[in-house]
Design an enzyme around this catalytic site. Structure first.
Site, PDB file in Angstrom:
ATOM      1  N   LYS A  98      83.190  67.134 -52.788  1.00  0.00           N
ATOM      2  CA  LYS A  98      83.756  66.771 -51.431  1.00  0.00           C
ATOM      3  C   LYS A  98      82.881  65.645 -51.030  1.00  0.00           C
ATOM      4  O   LYS A  98      81.715  65.855 -50.675  1.00  0.00           O
ATOM      5  CB  LYS A  98      84.176  67.689 -50.597  1.00  0.00           C
ATOM      6  CG  LYS A  98      85.188  68.597 -50.935  1.00  0.00           C
ATOM      7  CD  LYS A  98      86.290  67.803 -50.170  1.00  0.00           C
ATOM      8  CE  LYS A  98      86.498  67.543 -48.764  1.00  0.00           C
ATOM      9  NZ  LYS A  98      86.518  68.673 -47.791  1.00  0.00           N
ATOM     10  N   HIS A  99      83.284  64.249 -50.717  1.00  0.00           N
ATOM     11  CA  HIS A  99      82.435  63.104 -50.302  1.00  0.00           C
ATOM     12  C   HIS A  99      81.359  63.077 -50.940  1.00  0.00           C
ATOM     13  O   HIS A  99      79.934  63.048 -50.398  1.00  0.00           O
ATOM     14  CB  HIS A  99      82.342  63.600 -48.705  1.00  0.00           C
ATOM     15  CG  HIS A  99      83.553  63.524 -47.975  1.00  0.00           C
ATOM     16  ND1 HIS A  99      84.115  62.223 -47.785  1.00  0.00           N
ATOM     17  CD2 HIS A  99      84.469  64.378 -47.337  1.00  0.00           C
ATOM     18  CE1 HIS A  99      85.151  62.538 -47.212  1.00  0.00           C
ATOM     19  NE2 HIS A  99      85.321  63.742 -46.934  1.00  0.00           N
ATOM     20  N   ASN A 129      68.608  64.773 -48.690  1.00  0.00           N
ATOM     21  CA  ASN A 129      68.009  65.882 -49.300  1.00  0.00           C
ATOM     22  C   ASN A 129      68.741  67.067 -49.529  1.00  0.00           C
ATOM     23  O   ASN A 129      69.704  67.132 -48.820  1.00  0.00           O
ATOM     24  CB  ASN A 129      67.088  66.308 -48.232  1.00  0.00           C
ATOM     25  CG  ASN A 129      65.837  65.380 -48.021  1.00  0.00           C
ATOM     26  OD1 ASN A 129      65.153  64.699 -48.991  1.00  0.00           O
ATOM     27  ND2 ASN A 129      65.369  65.343 -46.663  1.00  0.00           N
ATOM     28  N   HIS A 144      71.491  59.232 -54.292  1.00  0.00           N
ATOM     29  CA  HIS A 144      72.039  58.403 -53.001  1.00  0.00           C
ATOM     30  C   HIS A 144      73.034  57.405 -53.688  1.00  0.00           C
ATOM     31  O   HIS A 144      72.666  56.928 -54.585  1.00  0.00           O
ATOM     32  CB  HIS A 144      70.959  57.745 -51.993  1.00  0.00           C
ATOM     33  CG  HIS A 144      70.054  58.634 -51.451  1.00  0.00           C
ATOM     34  ND1 HIS A 144      70.404  59.389 -50.417  1.00  0.00           N
ATOM     35  CD2 HIS A 144      68.777  59.274 -51.479  1.00  0.00           C
ATOM     36  CE1 HIS A 144      69.463  60.040 -49.929  1.00  0.00           C
ATOM     37  NE2 HIS A 144      68.543  59.963 -50.763  1.00  0.00           N
TER      38      HIS A 144
END
Length: 393
Positions: free
Chosen positions: A66-67, A232, A393
Site C-alpha cells: 500500500k502506497h 525510516n 526512498h
C-alpha cells in the site's frame, strides 16, 4: 510493448502519465484491468521483495503493498487452526495445500486494516486457491510470474471485470544504474543489489548469542522487507511472516512504536474472545476488521456497549478485560526485529521488548551503540550488527 499510457499520475490532475522503457520492452504485461501510476509503483517494488525472499529463503513468498510500502510480507508456510481463523481463511478449503495461498493469507493477515485496497505480489504462479482468497478481499490488483487458467478467470471476474492483473517477466533484470527526477532534477545511483542472507548474521554484539533456524529466517525476512519499505522503517517478524511494519517515520522510536503496536494487534487477533466475536453473517469483511481493531483497543463505544451492538453482532460481546489482554500479550515471544538503520537510543529496545522481541538485526554505527547493546543485555535479547543500511526512498 515499450510504453503504456496511464489514466493519470499520483493524482487525477497529473495528466498525461505513462510508464515506458528507454530501451527494450516493458517487463510487465497487463492481462486485465487498467493499473495506475501508484499501482505500478507498488507492483514493481512488491515483485522485487517477493523475488528476493524466494531466492534467499527457498519458499514461495507474497507481499501486500500500500502506497509503496508493504503492509505485510510472508513465506508459504502452513497455517495452524488459530492462524487460519485470524487470517480469515478458515472457511476456504485447501489453503494449506497451496504454499502461495498460505503466503498471501499470512501477508494480508499482518495488518488487515492497512491491506485494505492493496496491490498483491506473488513470487510463484497464482493458483485457484490463492485467487479465491483474493477475490473476496478489497484489493486493487496483483503481479505474479503467471496464473493458472482457473485463477485468471477468478481474478478477471473481480471488481466487475476491472481488477488489475499483471504478469511479470521473472527473468528481467534492471540496468545497474537507476534514475528518477524530482523537481526537474535527475538523480542517479546504482540499483540496490545488496545481498541479504545469513552471512549478515555473523557479528553478535550482545552477551547472549546464537540463533535457531526460525529466528535466522525471520531476521532475513524482516531485512528483505525493509529493503523495499519507505524509510525510516522497522519490521517485526515471527513464524515466517511480518507481524508489524513501521514505515516512513522521521524518528526511529516512532518506527518501533508503530511496528510494535501493529505486532500487538496481530497477536491480540489470536486471543480467544477476539476469535469468537459473534459477528452478524451479513457483516462485510472490512467492517469486521474495523470492529476487531476497536474491540482490541477498547474504543468500541456503542458497538460493544449496552446498545448499538445489534447492528454488528448476534449477541453483545463480552468486554476484553485488562487482565485477559495482559495474560495474552505475555505469551508473545521469540519475535525478530530488523531495522533499516541504527538505533540512536535504548528506548527502541525497551519498546521492542514489550512486543516479545528476542532477536534484533540492525546496521550499527550509532555513537550510543554501547547503550543500545546494554539495553539488549538487560533483557537477554540477541543483537547482530549487519553493517548494511537499508534506506529506501
Amino acid at each position: 510493448m515499450k510504453e503504456l499510457a496511464l489514466k493519470y499520475g499520483c493524482n487525477p490532475n497529473q495528466k498525461p502519465a505513462r510508464i515506458f522503457m528507454e530501451s527494450g520492452e516493458l517487463p510487465v504485461e497487463v492481462l486485465n484491468g487498467g493499473p495506475g501510476y501508484i499501482n505500478f509503483l507498488d507492483a514493481l517494488n512488491g515483485w522485487q521483495l517477493v523475488k528476493e525472499l524466494r531466492e534467499a529463503l527457498k519458499l514461495p513468498a507474497a507481499a501486500s503493498f500500500k502506497h509503496v510500502s508493504p503492509a505485510g510480507a510472508a513465506l508459504g508456510l502452513p497455517l495452524g487452526k488459530t492462524d487460519l481463523s485470524a487470517c480469515a481463511v478458515d472457511d476456504i478449503e485447501g489453503v494449506n495445500d497451496s504454499p502461495v495461498a498460505c503466503a498471501y493469507a499470512r501477508a494480508r493477515g499482518t495488518d488487515r486494516m492497512s491491506s485494505f485496497g492493496d496491490f498483491i505480489s506473488l513470487s510463484d504462479i497464482c493458483d485457484a486457491t490463492t485467487a479465491s482468497i483474493i477475490k473476496r478481499e478489497v484489493s486493487d490488483g496483483i503481479i505474479a510470474p503467471g496464473y493458472t487458467p482457473e485463477a485468471l478467470e477468478i481474478l478477471k471476474s473481480k471488481r466487475n471485470g476491472s481488477y488489475s492483473v499483471l504478469k511479470i517477466d521473472e527473468s528481467y533484470e534492471p540496468a545497474p544504474m537507476e534514475r528518477k527526477q524530482v523537481f526537474g532534477v535527475t538523480f542517479e545511483q546504482p540499483h540496490n543489489a545488496a545481498k541479504i542472507d545469513a552471512s549478515l548474521l555473523n557479528q553478535p554484539v550482545t552477551q547472549k548469542t546464537g540463533l535457531d533456524e526460525a529466528a535466522k529466517r525471520d531476521l532475513i525476512l524482516s531485512l528483505i522487507t525493509l529493503k523495499y519499505t519507505q524509510s525510516n522503517s522497522v519490521c517485526f517478524a515471527c513464524g515466517g511472516q511480518t507481524i508489524g511494519v513501521g514505515a516512513g517515520q522521521q524518528s526511529r522510536i516512532h518506527c518501533t512504536r508503530l511496528a510494535g503496536e501493529k505486532a500487538d494487534v496481530w497477536w491480540m487477533r489470536r486471543q480467544e474472545k477476539v476469535l469468537s466475536l459473534p459477528f452478524l453473517p451479513t457483516l462485510k469483511r472490512p467492517e469486521r476488521d474495523n470492529l476487531i481493531d476497536l474491540y482490541i483497543s477498547g474504543r468500541g463505544g456503542e458497538a460493544f456497549g449496552e446498545t448499538g451492538w445489534e447492528a454488528f453482532f448476534t449477541k453483545r460481546p463480552e468486554p476484553l478485560t485488562q487482565s485477559e489482554r495482559a495474560a495474552h500479550m505475555a505469551r508473545l515471544a521469540g519475535v525478530s526485529l530488523g531495522s533499516d538503520a541504527f538505533f540512536p537510543f535504548g528506548d527502541n529496545i525497551e519498546r521492542a521488548k514489550e512486543s516479545g522481541v528476542a532477536y534484533i538485526a540492525q546496521p550499527g554505527g550509532s555513537v550510543r551503540d554501547a547503550d543500545v547493546i546494554a539495553a539488549c543485555d538487560r533483557y537477554g535479547i540477541v543483537m547482530y550488527v549487519t553493517g548494511l543500511r537499508l534506506f529506501h526512498h
